[in-house]
Scaffold this active site. Structure first.
Site, PDB file in Angstrom:
ATOM      1  N   ASP A  62      29.925  46.845  40.306  1.00  0.00           N
ATOM      2  CA  ASP A  62      29.007  46.280  39.318  1.00  0.00           C
ATOM      3  C   ASP A  62      29.822  46.086  38.039  1.00  0.00           C
ATOM      4  O   ASP A  62      30.037  47.026  37.272  1.00  0.00           O
ATOM      5  CB  ASP A  62      27.825  47.231  39.099  1.00  0.00           C
ATOM      6  N   LYS A  69      26.288  39.690  31.185  1.00  0.00           N
ATOM      7  CA  LYS A  69      26.780  39.827  29.807  1.00  0.00           C
ATOM      8  C   LYS A  69      27.791  38.754  29.401  1.00  0.00           C
ATOM      9  O   LYS A  69      27.403  37.655  29.026  1.00  0.00           O
ATOM     10  CB  LYS A  69      27.324  41.246  29.599  1.00  0.00           C
ATOM     11  N   TYR A 115      24.265  52.770  35.959  1.00  0.00           N
ATOM     12  CA  TYR A 115      23.057  51.951  35.808  1.00  0.00           C
ATOM     13  C   TYR A 115      23.313  50.588  36.436  1.00  0.00           C
ATOM     14  O   TYR A 115      24.340  49.957  36.151  1.00  0.00           O
ATOM     15  CB  TYR A 115      22.728  51.787  34.326  1.00  0.00           C
TER      16      TYR A 115
END
Ligand code: PMP
Length: 431
Positions: A243, A271, A148
């Site tokens: 990523d 995050k 994702y």
């Protein structure tokens, strides 16, 4: 916590939410759709714990989906935020805090020589894709099934996270003309990547991946996979992008690239670097990053990007992570949790597999091994739902999906892990 779990207020609030927000939430996986039942509505968070609006306390293994690596509302972060707040919430102009966090990120992450801050992981991935294309003059992209990279159109092809959790087909509203440039391969399959490069000579801008997958459950790279991608991208004049929105500053201070010694050309972050405030970033080689406006022609901008509150929370969080022993501690407690869960599953007769690296872990209800999303999908989802509900009822808050990794924090204690394992033993013994 005593059974049954009373969540009357959560239910009332969520019922009202469903009338005014799609599915009652602002991000799909929160809705507990795949595990059944209703989400609990949080009231406050502190350290390793969350409290719901009915006053129930839980040990939290979601950590706001990754950012809460120092534990929720760490006093150093909160005090720094209070001070920053007095000076203003948003400048829309350069501030020195951006330099400070940028230098910390550049010092830490091997691939990053220059960095641009944005407001989410999605934005970071969208921007990095434009940059990959701008730099190479090529349009095509290789991504992996079950990975994702946010909800950008061209990444919504065989995507992980909520798309996997809800079993959604590729989303309506995404034009075929956009996704026709997105090529996919199974994770850990170098031959498939080689094949795509051979079939599309000179057309592939780059390869993007989660260097440890967290959005199809926890799936580490096989030995040689990351190294192989490094070689293949170089051979084909394509860029390699890690990523590390989830893994950055979590797997090691310098992310997976530091841990495994493979340096991509570009990296996305999110995050943890925002310490619980909305931050994303992309960065990498100076020659590539110099293409970003206003240094270069590739346009990307943001009204709130680099805002002083977000930068402050990020700086304080990274400072806390620099303390000696951080990653050893995360690894130690998470190993105890992961090995304990697997042992309990074995003793109670449930097929399961899983693992952990540093403060990131996963447990699949399948014999395994799980090397990719197809393997992960063999998990017994009904069993996972029962496990999830049983744990929730015993005060343990796990990600409400088989296809999400779990997170620990510096605030989790041995005692928390032991309580969690005792709950798991009770739940897994009950069916
Ligand atoms: N990339 C990865 C690896 C992620 O885990 C996520 C979020 N879970 C994203 C990108 C998107 O980040 P955000 O939700 O902040 O847009």
């Amino acid at each position: 916590m005593t059974l049954p779990l009373i969540t009357t207020k959560s239910e009332e609030i969520f019922a009202a939410a469903q009338k005014i927000m799609p599915g009652g939430v602002n991000s799909p996986v929160r809705a507990f759709k795949s595990v059944g039942g209703q989400p609990i509505v949080f009231d406050r968070v502190k350290g390793a714990y969350v409290w719901d609006v009915d006053g129930n306390q839980y040990i939290d293994y979601v950590g706001s989906w990754g950012p809460a690596i120092c534990g929720h509302t760490h006093p150093d972060v909160i005090n720094a935020l209070k001070e920053a707040l007095e000076k203003g919430t948003s400048f829309g102009a350069p501030c020195v805090l951006e330099n400070v966090l940028a230098e910390m990120v550049i010092d830490a992450v091997p691939s990053i020589e220059m960095v641009r801050f944005v407001n989410s992981g999605t934005e970071a991935c969208l921007s990095v894709l434009r940059l990959m294309r701008a730099f190479t003059g090529r349009d095509k992209l290789i991504k992996f099934e079950g990975c994702y990279h946010g909800h950008g159109d061209m990444f919504l092809v065989k995507a992980g996270s909520g798309v996997a959790t809800l079993g959604l087909p590729d989303s309506p509203g995404v034009p075929k003309s956009v996704t026709s440039s997105t090529l996919t391969a199974p994770y850990n399959d170098l031959e498939a990547v080689k094949h795509l490069f051979n079939e599309n000579p000179g057309e592939i801008a780059g390869v993007i991946l989660e260097p440890i997958v967290g959005n199809a459950g926890f799936i580490p790279p096989d030995a040689g996979f990351l190294e192989g991608l490094r070689v293949l991208t170089k051979e084909n004049g394509a860029l390699l992008v890690f990523d590390e929105v989830m893994t950055g500053f979590r797997i090691a201070y310098g992310g997976v690239q530091e841990k495994f010694g493979v340096t991509p050309d570009l990296t996305t972050l999110g995050k943890v670097i925002g310490g619980g405030l909305p931050v994303g970033a992309y960065g990498g080689r100076r020659d590539i990053m110099s293409m970003v406006a206003p240094a270069g022609p590739m346009y990307q901008a943001g009204t709130l990007s680099g805002n002083p509150l977000a930068m402050t929370a990020g700086i304080k969080t990274l400072e806390l992570l620099q303390k000696p022993g951080t990653y050893e501690y995360l690894d130690k407690i998470t190993k105890k949790l992961s090995e304990g869960l697997l042992q309990i599953a074995k003793e109670t007769g449930h097929a399961a597999c899983g693992g952990q690296i540093s403060g990131m872990f996963g447990l699949f209800f399948t014999q395994g091994p799980v090397h990719n999303y197809e393997d992960a999908k063999k998990s017994d989802l009904a069993k996972f739902s029962r496990f999830h509900r049983g744990m929730l009822e015993r005060g343990i808050y796990l990600a409400p999906s088989q296809f999400e990794a779990g997170f620990t924090s510096l605030a989790h204690t041995d005692e928390d892990i032991e309580k969690t394992l005792a709950a798991a033993r009770e739940v897994m013994s009950s069916w």
